[in-house]
Design a protein around this motif. Structure first.
Motif, PDB file in Angstrom:
ATOM      1  N   SER A   1      -7.093  10.307  -1.699  1.00 39.72           N
ATOM      2  CA  SER A   1      -6.682   8.951  -2.041  1.00 39.72           C
ATOM      3  C   SER A   1      -7.276   7.961  -1.051  1.00 39.72           C
ATOM      4  O   SER A   1      -7.407   8.264   0.135  1.00 39.72           O
ATOM      5  CB  SER A   1      -5.156   8.846  -2.008  1.00 39.72           C
TER       6      SER A   1
ATOM      7  N   LEU B   1      -5.777   5.675   0.095  1.00 40.15           N
ATOM      8  CA  LEU B   1      -4.647   5.241   0.898  1.00 40.15           C
ATOM      9  C   LEU B   1      -4.201   6.332   1.868  1.00 40.15           C
ATOM     10  O   LEU B   1      -3.050   6.394   2.249  1.00 40.15           O
ATOM     11  CB  LEU B   1      -3.485   4.829  -0.007  1.00 40.15           C
ATOM     12  N   ALA B   2      -5.104   7.232   2.259  1.00 43.40           N
ATOM     13  CA  ALA B   2      -4.780   8.245   3.256  1.00 43.40           C
ATOM     14  C   ALA B   2      -4.526   7.572   4.603  1.00 43.40           C
ATOM     15  O   ALA B   2      -4.740   6.370   4.759  1.00 43.40           O
ATOM     16  CB  ALA B   2      -5.906   9.264   3.348  1.00 43.40           C
TER      17      ALA B   2
ATOM     18  N   PHE C   1       0.614   4.783  -1.940  1.00 43.87           N
ATOM     19  CA  PHE C   1       0.650   6.049  -1.207  1.00 43.87           C
ATOM     20  C   PHE C   1       1.680   6.992  -1.828  1.00 43.87           C
ATOM     21  O   PHE C   1       1.424   8.188  -1.984  1.00 43.87           O
ATOM     22  CB  PHE C   1       0.973   5.769   0.262  1.00 43.87           C
TER      23      PHE C   1
ATOM     24  N   GLN D   1       0.824  -1.205   0.000  1.00 42.13           N
ATOM     25  CA  GLN D   1       0.000   0.000   0.000  1.00 42.13           C
ATOM     26  C   GLN D   1       0.863   1.262   0.000  1.00 42.13           C
ATOM     27  O   GLN D   1       0.441   2.303  -0.486  1.00 42.13           O
ATOM     28  CB  GLN D   1      -0.926   0.000   1.216  1.00 42.13           C
ATOM     29  N   GLY D   2       2.066   1.157   0.554  1.00 47.26           N
ATOM     30  CA  GLY D   2       2.985   2.291   0.548  1.00 47.26           C
ATOM     31  C   GLY D   2       3.361   2.716  -0.857  1.00 47.26           C
ATOM     32  O   GLY D   2       3.539   3.910  -1.129  1.00 47.26           O
TER      33      GLY D   2
ATOM     34  N   LEU E   1      -5.254   3.688   5.766  1.00 49.49           N
ATOM     35  CA  LEU E   1      -4.021   2.898   5.744  1.00 49.49           C
ATOM     36  C   LEU E   1      -3.819   2.210   7.083  1.00 49.49           C
ATOM     37  O   LEU E   1      -3.501   1.026   7.137  1.00 49.49           O
ATOM     38  CB  LEU E   1      -2.831   3.796   5.407  1.00 49.49           C
TER      39      LEU E   1
ATOM     40  N   ILE F   1      -3.321  13.413  -1.870  1.00 47.96           N
ATOM     41  CA  ILE F   1      -3.211  12.342  -0.878  1.00 47.96           C
ATOM     42  C   ILE F   1      -4.484  12.223  -0.044  1.00 47.96           C
ATOM     43  O   ILE F   1      -4.934  11.120   0.249  1.00 47.96           O
ATOM     44  CB  ILE F   1      -2.004  12.572   0.053  1.00 47.96           C
TER      45      ILE F   1
END
Length: 157
Positions: free
Chosen positions: A121, A123-124, A109, A105-106, A128, A118
């Motif tokens: 996203s 994946l904030a 990100f 996931q990074g 996360l 961000i």
């Protein structure tokens, strides 16, 4: 066939929790990917990872190459650093699931930081964090069940 059904079940749970939790998703893909990483032959691992990356990129707004980079990077790190007895320790399994989830996931990100907003996203930070905790817990349960199944069948886990 069972690997395909496992992948579809993980994707279904991923989509269902994202819809129910208003965008925060729980990571059900990591236990499957981590399990494949240590049990599949490299050729099958690449095929299943490619298929998983394509399906996930259709569901979540990340390019397939970014997802594949994250998946392959996490899998490579775990294949290189694999040691025999970590599967028997639940704390190590939790950490493995959380770190594996954070790695793949990074990559998304970092992509969002470079090419998108961000905060918009998926994946904030809070999604996360929730997905990493879920990945650790689900990986622990998944590996515990796999270990018990192997024990009942008389195989070494």
């Amino acid at each position: 066939m069972s690997a395909f059904l496992l992948m579809l079940a993980a994707l279904f749970l991923q989509i269902a929790t994202a819809k129910l939790l208003g965008g925060n998703f729980c990571d059900f893909l990591t236990p499957v990917l981590l399990f494949w990483t240590i049990t599949q032959k490299p050729q099958l691992l690449f095929i299943w990872t490619l298929l998983m990356g394509i399906l996930v990129s259709v569901i979540f707004p990340q390019p397939v190459l970014v997802l594949l980079l994250g998946f392959v990077l996490a899998q490579w790190l775990f294949r290189v650093s694999f040691f025999e007895d970590w599967r028997a320790r639940s704390g190590m399994v939790f950490a493995a699931g959380a770190v594996f989830s954070f790695i793949w996931q990074g990559c998304g990100f970092i992509y969002a930081a470079a090419f998108a907003d961000i905060l918009s996203s998926p994946l904030a930070f809070s999604p996360l964090l929730s997905s990493i905790l879920t990945a650790g817990l689900m990986t622990t349960l998944f590996f515990y069940a796999a270990g018990k199944k192997a024990e009942m069948e008389g195989r070494a886990w």
